[in-house]
Enzyme design. Structure first.
Site, PDB file in Angstrom:
ATOM      1  N   ASP A 129     -26.913  51.721   9.480  1.00  0.00           N
ATOM      2  CA  ASP A 129     -26.739  50.096   9.771  1.00  0.00           C
ATOM      3  C   ASP A 129     -27.397  49.784  10.973  1.00  0.00           C
ATOM      4  OD1 ASP A 129     -24.932  50.134   7.795  1.00  0.00           O
ATOM      5  OD2 ASP A 129     -23.153  50.066   9.026  1.00  0.00           O
ATOM      6  N   ARG A 179     -32.607  48.092   3.788  1.00  0.00           N
ATOM      7  CA  ARG A 179     -31.502  47.193   3.403  1.00  0.00           C
ATOM      8  C   ARG A 179     -31.883  45.765   4.155  1.00  0.00           C
ATOM      9  NH1 ARG A 179     -26.326  48.301   5.847  1.00  0.00           N
ATOM     10  NH2 ARG A 179     -25.769  49.712   3.979  1.00  0.00           N
TER      11      ARG A 179
HETATM   12  C1  LIG Z   1     -24.128  45.194   2.222  1.00  0.00           C
HETATM   13  C2  LIG Z   1     -24.314  44.766   3.460  1.00  0.00           C
HETATM   14  C3  LIG Z   1     -24.740  45.322   4.759  1.00  0.00           C
HETATM   15  C4  LIG Z   1     -24.770  44.748   5.926  1.00  0.00           C
HETATM   16  N1  LIG Z   1     -25.174  45.478   6.981  1.00  0.00           N
HETATM   17  C5  LIG Z   1     -25.735  45.077   8.276  1.00  0.00           C
HETATM   18  C6  LIG Z   1     -26.222  45.526   9.235  1.00  0.00           C
HETATM   19  O1  LIG Z   1     -26.293  46.654   9.227  1.00  0.00           O
HETATM   20  N2  LIG Z   1     -26.412  45.007  10.380  1.00  0.00           N
HETATM   21  C7  LIG Z   1     -26.154  43.449  10.460  1.00  0.00           C
HETATM   22  O2  LIG Z   1     -26.429  43.145  11.760  1.00  0.00           O
HETATM   23  N3  LIG Z   1     -25.688  42.987   9.467  1.00  0.00           N
HETATM   24  C8  LIG Z   1     -25.390  43.475   8.310  1.00  0.00           C
HETATM   25  N4  LIG Z   1     -24.640  42.621   7.098  1.00  0.00           N
HETATM   26  C9  LIG Z   1     -24.241  41.369   7.486  1.00  0.00           C
HETATM   27  C10 LIG Z   1     -25.372  40.341   7.418  1.00  0.00           C
HETATM   28  O3  LIG Z   1     -26.321  40.584   8.543  1.00  0.00           O
HETATM   29  C11 LIG Z   1     -24.983  38.868   7.511  1.00  0.00           C
HETATM   30  O4  LIG Z   1     -24.132  38.610   8.731  1.00  0.00           O
HETATM   31  C12 LIG Z   1     -23.759  38.648   6.217  1.00  0.00           C
HETATM   32  O5  LIG Z   1     -24.226  39.361   5.199  1.00  0.00           O
HETATM   33  C13 LIG Z   1     -23.550  37.135   6.131  1.00  0.00           C
HETATM   34  O6  LIG Z   1     -24.693  36.778   5.578  1.00  0.00           O
HETATM   35  P1  LIG Z   1     -25.145  36.105   4.214  1.00  0.00           P
HETATM   36  O7  LIG Z   1     -26.586  36.847   3.846  1.00  0.00           O
HETATM   37  O8  LIG Z   1     -24.098  36.628   3.141  1.00  0.00           O
HETATM   38  O9  LIG Z   1     -25.394  34.726   4.379  1.00  0.00           O
HETATM   39  P2  LIG Z   1     -24.969  33.587   4.903  1.00  0.00           P
HETATM   40  O10 LIG Z   1     -25.769  32.292   4.984  1.00  0.00           O
HETATM   41  O11 LIG Z   1     -24.107  33.729   6.065  1.00  0.00           O
HETATM   42  O12 LIG Z   1     -23.646  33.080   3.871  1.00  0.00           O
HETATM   43  C14 LIG Z   1     -23.918  32.743   2.534  1.00  0.00           C
HETATM   44  C15 LIG Z   1     -22.554  32.538   1.658  1.00  0.00           C
HETATM   45  O13 LIG Z   1     -21.949  33.701   1.661  1.00  0.00           O
HETATM   46  C16 LIG Z   1     -20.336  33.748   1.781  1.00  0.00           C
HETATM   47  N5  LIG Z   1     -20.118  34.566   3.049  1.00  0.00           N
HETATM   48  C17 LIG Z   1     -20.946  34.998   3.935  1.00  0.00           C
HETATM   49  N6  LIG Z   1     -20.240  35.648   4.736  1.00  0.00           N
HETATM   50  C18 LIG Z   1     -18.961  35.562   4.551  1.00  0.00           C
HETATM   51  C19 LIG Z   1     -17.576  36.023   5.159  1.00  0.00           C
HETATM   52  N7  LIG Z   1     -17.610  36.684   6.201  1.00  0.00           N
HETATM   53  N8  LIG Z   1     -16.661  35.511   4.537  1.00  0.00           N
HETATM   54  C20 LIG Z   1     -16.402  34.890   3.351  1.00  0.00           C
HETATM   55  N9  LIG Z   1     -17.626  34.356   2.617  1.00  0.00           N
HETATM   56  C21 LIG Z   1     -18.734  34.590   3.217  1.00  0.00           C
HETATM   57  C22 LIG Z   1     -20.183  32.279   1.969  1.00  0.00           C
HETATM   58  O14 LIG Z   1     -20.036  31.732   0.630  1.00  0.00           O
HETATM   59  C23 LIG Z   1     -21.620  31.823   2.531  1.00  0.00           C
HETATM   60  O15 LIG Z   1     -21.664  30.293   2.117  1.00  0.00           O
HETATM   61  C24 LIG Z   1     -24.591  43.352   6.064  1.00  0.00           C
HETATM   62  C25 LIG Z   1     -24.272  42.506   4.909  1.00  0.00           C
HETATM   63  C26 LIG Z   1     -24.370  43.132   3.502  1.00  0.00           C
HETATM   64  C27 LIG Z   1     -23.931  42.310   2.510  1.00  0.00           C
END
Ligand SMILES: Cc1cc2nc3c(=O)[nH]c(=O)nc-3n(C[C@H](O)[C@H](O)[C@H](O)COP(=O)(O)OP(=O)(O)OC[C@H]3O[C@@H](n4cnc5c(N)ncnc54)[C@H](O)[C@@H]3O)c2cc1C
Length: 302
Positions: A129, A179
């Site tokens: 991560d 990723r």
């Molecule tokens: C498999 C995976 C691994 C990850 N690993 C890392 C990592 O190693 N380092 C790192 O910095 N980040 C990591 N992340 C987190 C990532 O950086 C984002 O903070 C997170 O995925 C929210 O962004 P989004 O792309 O979903 O888009 P956004 O624009 O934030 O969200 C899009 C939509 O998704 C839904 N959504 C998003 N988050 C939430 C929530 N918390 N609760 C409810 N609904 C939500 C909502 O409907 C929102 O409108 C990871 C995410 C995933 C999916």
């Protein structure tokens, strides 16, 4: 609100206060499989039944002693044995600060090597991560080093960082699986985009580099416009669905996870478990204001 929650995620005093509320703990279970490996394996099995694979995360970060780092290493190695014994389709995600990155870089390098070697012996894979920007350089160096020796380690790239395009190109040259995420930490303007539209535009740009390149990569987001852009780009270049996967977090957009799996895409869910869920939970709250309103309403009732 986002900045406040991400600040509180690092405050031990607030953590001790918040964890005294029963509802806070219950709410965390929306995003965390439970406190034990049994809980996590149960969730992986349910996902596998729906053609969705998993990546397990033993929660814990910013380890303060060498002993804690080596204990985490032992526990993570045990997870690979359990995955094999249970015959579930799942790999593991780890955080290097759980394995001593901030204490001693050589210690975390040795531990990462040990974990990846064990994974290789069991036919498995380790995803490292990405944490906050103070860790980016050291994390990528260790991933590149261990990948060169063993080949079964993948990286994470955050589209909110300005440096990510250069990092992506270097990882692609070295054949390292990536990723792609938007990024979950509080970062200063000198290193990261502030506006969602800039982070999203960079996400799409980096997604195209990944899908057009080799090897197998992961597009990790719940954002339907990012997912549509990836599907559309893959279609336009005739990129096979076996060339990449979508990843989402346990507890978020389950409907979308199932829909993508039904459409024939590879889907993997990130399944965190363990007792150290506080900072992970706070980052999930920070991502969506509605989560906080819901929590606050119920805390008042508790
Ligand atoms: C498999 C995976 C691994 C990850 N690993 C890392 C990592 O190693 N380092 C790192 O910095 N980040 C990591 N992340 C987190 C990532 O950086 C984002 O903070 C997170 O995925 C929210 O962004 P989004 O792309 O979903 O888009 P956004 O624009 O934030 O969200 C899009 C939509 O998704 C839904 N959504 C998003 N988050 C939430 C929530 N918390 N609760 C409810 N609904 C939500 C909502 O409907 C929102 O409108 C990871 C995410 C995933 C999916």
């Amino acid at each position: 609100m986002r900045a406040l929650l991400l600040f509180l995620a690092k405050q031990e005093g607030f953590k001790n206060f918040a964890m005294n509320f029963g509802f806070f703990r219950k709410a965390a279970l929306r995003f965390v499989a439970g406190e034990t490996l049994d809980d996590a394996i149960r969730i992986v099995r349910q996902a596998n039944q729906q053609n969705i694979t998993g990546t397990l995360d033993l929660l814990g970060e910013n380890t303060l002693t060498q002993e804690d780092a080596t204990n985490a290493c032992r526990e993570i190695i045990g997870i690979f044995d359990r995955i094999l014994a249970e015959k579930v389709h799942c790999n593991i995600s780890i955080k290097l600060t759980q394995l001593g990155l901030a204490l001693d870089r050589d210690l975390s390098r040795r531990i990462l090597f040990q974990i990846a070697k064990h994974a290789l012996d069991k036919g498995n894979f380790v995803r490292v991560d990405m944490e906050d920007s103070q860790c980016t350089q050291r994390t990528l160096e260790l991933v590149e080093d261990v990948h060169e020796k063993l080949g079964n380690v993948g990286a994470v790239i955050q589209s909110y960082l300005y440096r990510s395009e250069q990092d992506t190109l270097r990882l692609l040259e070295r054949g390292i699986g990536i990723r792609l995420v938007k990024g979950a930490y509080l970062e200063p303007e000198r290193v990261a985009f502030r506006k969602k539209k800039d982070t999203d535009a960079n996400f799409v740009k980096l997604m195209k580099l990944l899908l057009a390149g080799k090897p197998y990569h992961a597009i990790a987001t719940h954002d339907e416009s990012m997912i549509s852009a990836a599907k559309e780009f893959a279609r336009s270049l005739n990129i096979s669905r076996d060339h990449f996967e979508f990843q989402m977090l346990y507890g978020i957009r389950r409907d979308l996870q199932l829909q993508l799996a039904r459409e024939g895409y590879h889907v993997r869910i990130y399944i965190p478990y363990g007792r150290r869920w506080y900072p992970y939970f706070m980052r999930r709250l920070a991502e969506r204001p509605a989560n906080v309103t819901f929590l606050a309403r119920n805390l008042l009732k508790d």
